[in-house]
Design a protein around this motif. Sequence first.
Motif, PDB file in Angstrom:
ATOM      1  N   GLY A   1      67.548  91.173  15.988  1.00  0.00           N
ATOM      2  CA  GLY A   1      67.636  92.184  14.876  1.00  0.00           C
ATOM      3  C   GLY A   1      68.110  93.609  15.585  1.00  0.00           C
ATOM      4  N   ALA A   2      67.773  93.879  16.442  1.00  0.00           N
ATOM      5  CA  ALA A   2      68.347  95.258  16.995  1.00  0.00           C
ATOM      6  C   ALA A   2      69.948  95.250  17.154  1.00  0.00           C
ATOM      7  N   GLU A   3      70.536  94.016  17.341  1.00  0.00           N
ATOM      8  CA  GLU A   3      71.941  93.810  17.348  1.00  0.00           C
ATOM      9  C   GLU A   3      72.381  93.479  16.106  1.00  0.00           C
ATOM     10  N   ALA A   4      71.663  93.474  15.271  1.00  0.00           N
ATOM     11  CA  ALA A   4      72.201  93.279  13.532  1.00  0.00           C
ATOM     12  C   ALA A   4      72.527  91.729  13.417  1.00  0.00           C
ATOM     13  N   SER A   5      71.654  90.803  13.981  1.00  0.00           N
ATOM     14  CA  SER A   5      71.760  89.442  13.879  1.00  0.00           C
ATOM     15  C   SER A   5      70.669  88.729  13.313  1.00  0.00           C
ATOM     16  N   THR A   6      70.704  88.032  12.053  1.00  0.00           N
ATOM     17  CA  THR A   6      69.660  87.515  11.423  1.00  0.00           C
ATOM     18  C   THR A   6      69.861  85.989  12.022  1.00  0.00           C
ATOM     19  N   HIS A   7      69.216  85.446  13.031  1.00  0.00           N
ATOM     20  CA  HIS A   7      69.339  84.248  13.476  1.00  0.00           C
ATOM     21  C   HIS A   7      68.546  83.353  12.310  1.00  0.00           C
ATOM     22  N   ILE A   8      69.529  82.509  11.788  1.00  0.00           N
ATOM     23  CA  ILE A   8      69.009  81.381  10.715  1.00  0.00           C
ATOM     24  C   ILE A   8      68.134  80.242  11.562  1.00  0.00           C
ATOM     25  N   VAL A   9      66.992  80.137  11.658  1.00  0.00           N
ATOM     26  CA  VAL A   9      66.118  79.247  12.054  1.00  0.00           C
ATOM     27  C   VAL A   9      64.745  79.208  11.140  1.00  0.00           C
ATOM     28  N   ALA A  10      64.224  77.903  11.252  1.00  0.00           N
ATOM     29  CA  ALA A  10      63.022  77.735  10.576  1.00  0.00           C
ATOM     30  C   ALA A  10      61.815  78.037  11.400  1.00  0.00           C
ATOM     31  N   ALA A  11      61.051  78.949  10.865  1.00  0.00           N
ATOM     32  CA  ALA A  11      59.831  79.409  11.662  1.00  0.00           C
ATOM     33  C   ALA A  11      58.824  78.512  11.728  1.00  0.00           C
ATOM     34  N   GLY A  12      58.500  77.555  10.741  1.00  0.00           N
ATOM     35  CA  GLY A  12      57.701  76.477  10.548  1.00  0.00           C
ATOM     36  C   GLY A  12      56.473  76.998  10.069  1.00  0.00           C
ATOM     37  N   TRP A  13      55.289  76.316  10.303  1.00  0.00           N
ATOM     38  CA  TRP A  13      54.020  76.410  10.041  1.00  0.00           C
ATOM     39  C   TRP A  13      53.173  77.645  10.505  1.00  0.00           C
ATOM     40  N   LYS A  14      54.033  78.373  11.573  1.00  0.00           N
ATOM     41  CA  LYS A  14      53.060  79.528  12.256  1.00  0.00           C
ATOM     42  C   LYS A  14      53.448  80.498  11.229  1.00  0.00           C
ATOM     43  N   ALA A  15      54.663  80.655  10.461  1.00  0.00           N
ATOM     44  CA  ALA A  15      54.721  81.742   9.565  1.00  0.00           C
ATOM     45  C   ALA A  15      53.723  81.640   8.344  1.00  0.00           C
ATOM     46  N   TYR A  16      53.600  80.354   7.887  1.00  0.00           N
ATOM     47  CA  TYR A  16      52.755  80.299   6.819  1.00  0.00           C
ATOM     48  C   TYR A  16      51.265  80.486   7.059  1.00  0.00           C
ATOM     49  N   ALA A  17      50.788  80.380   8.284  1.00  0.00           N
ATOM     50  CA  ALA A  17      49.456  80.501   8.848  1.00  0.00           C
ATOM     51  C   ALA A  17      49.136  81.952   8.832  1.00  0.00           C
ATOM     52  N   VAL A  18      50.055  82.665   9.553  1.00  0.00           N
ATOM     53  CA  VAL A  18      49.951  84.119   9.896  1.00  0.00           C
ATOM     54  C   VAL A  18      49.944  84.939   8.314  1.00  0.00           C
ATOM     55  N   ALA A  19      50.915  84.289   7.497  1.00  0.00           N
ATOM     56  CA  ALA A  19      50.841  85.010   6.108  1.00  0.00           C
ATOM     57  C   ALA A  19      49.642  84.928   5.222  1.00  0.00           C
TER      58      ALA A  19
END
Length: 570
Positions: free
Chosen positions: A327-345
Amino acid sequence: MPAVRRAKDGTPVGSAGGGPDGAGSAREGAGAAGRGFLLRVPSSAGLVILAATALALALRLFLVTRPGFLTSGQVEYDDGVYLGAALRLLHGAMPYKDYAFVQPPGIIVVGLPGALIGSLTSQAGGLAVARLLSVLASTACVPLAGRLVRHRGALVCAVTAGLLAVYPADILAARTLLLEPWMNLACLLAATAAFREGRLASPRWLAVAGVALGCGVAIKFWAAIPAAALLAVCLIARPEPGASRLRRGGALLGGSVGGFAVLAGPFALAAPGAFVHQTLLYQVSRVGEYTPVSLRLAHLTGLIDVLSRSGKLTVPGTTGHTLFSMGAEASTHIVAAGWKAYAVAAIAIVVIAAGYLIVPRRRTPLEWFALVTAAAAAAAILGYSAFFYHYPDFPAPWIAITAGAAIGALAGPLRGARARRVLAAAIAVVIVAAGAAEARELSGAHVPDSPAVASALIPKGSCLVADQVSFAIAANRFTAPGPGCPDVVDSLATTLALSGGVSPQGGAGQTAAVVAGWEKIFGQARYVWLSAGAPARIPWTAGLQTWFDGHFRQIAAFPGYGDSKLYVRR
């Protein structure tokens, strides 16, 4: 034992790190006066806010001073648009009327200092000034958020100010001229005027808060969310003696309308129809690249600090790139973060809900306002058609305040100032460790400077059309267009204006008039500078490619600089 007086959240008043002002502020003031000092010794809460502010400034300055980040045109697409519009304004050109521009005009006013420096020295120098000012704007949000919760003590300040200091999206958005840091600054100034120790201030101060919110809306329409939330608090919260709900709401609403009218009114009046279509209708109808909800949650929760470009958990500094460093280089890399993101949220939601449900009546109007704003802003980020790495910076201050209020409430049963100091110290260690890990990730960040040959190949005053205007600005070739030269400040906005709000991803290239419009624009240009991202902004159909090849020839290629190519008319 003498009884200990406690604040509404259960924290002991007047004890170190536990009361509204930390360690015995009244005694500190009296002692200082007795010793002849004019300045009071800072409270523990004040020291926490100061330390968090220093950490925030260090991280943001560290990133913006990485190789190329001050003057390169490859840092971001949007900053060139905003600074370019400010440069155009200095020469009398108005957005919406003279060229397409899909954001409210407040950011153009914000960019004027950089544009003025750019006009007096070099446009690349103006870009550096705009980026440094954005660093300061983002950093200023940290003490403002801390000041709002200072009455809750050092622990809550450590969570609120510390979290915002290291919040990934806030760091990334601060490195250049983007909407979110300036919108957040306006909204936090509004909250500072609207609340006193968590309670609503007088109608006079609410009017001031309204003016700041109106300016925030004039920078980005999303600021209407905290404005609506604060209006709801004014109409629902029990009024203080001498005030009424309607009077408070009227003061806030009147100030908001006035602030927006002063900042945006002159631009809107110059072209009312175009203003409404470009800033509102086109933004609502545009279609962006699909971004998985899990990735959006990873950005919102800060999980991108420890996710690799493939979406897997990693230790920062041990792999090539994390999503944060990309992101520091203005890149939003499109990838599925999976269950980890849902768990932290889910964990974050449970912690916040638990804190707010512990005697809900002890939550102040400020804390309810922050909770509603954070939830609504997060929903907007998750549901909007487009997503970029800097979008989660919008709810960042309100997530930080909400988290601080929740953890402070959960820590309420702790007895004694020492226990609360230990917990605050533990949180501070976590915050500093997160900041150190982020600094390690950013240490290798770099972007290439503008190729010097580009300035040599494009004579001053030439008619240049660039799909990414920041390239032209960094090369000091963004000159005011002469007669017959098209004025393209934002190539995506130009496509939206030609298509009636349809983006290239949404099928703008299927309309012959849109392709013909771009043929006309290119046909008036002497030089054209195209990046690899041009097809996302310009409907690059086979027909347009054939026409372009017949009228222009390539004179230079810059593989390391946005994979861009420079063309001249045949």
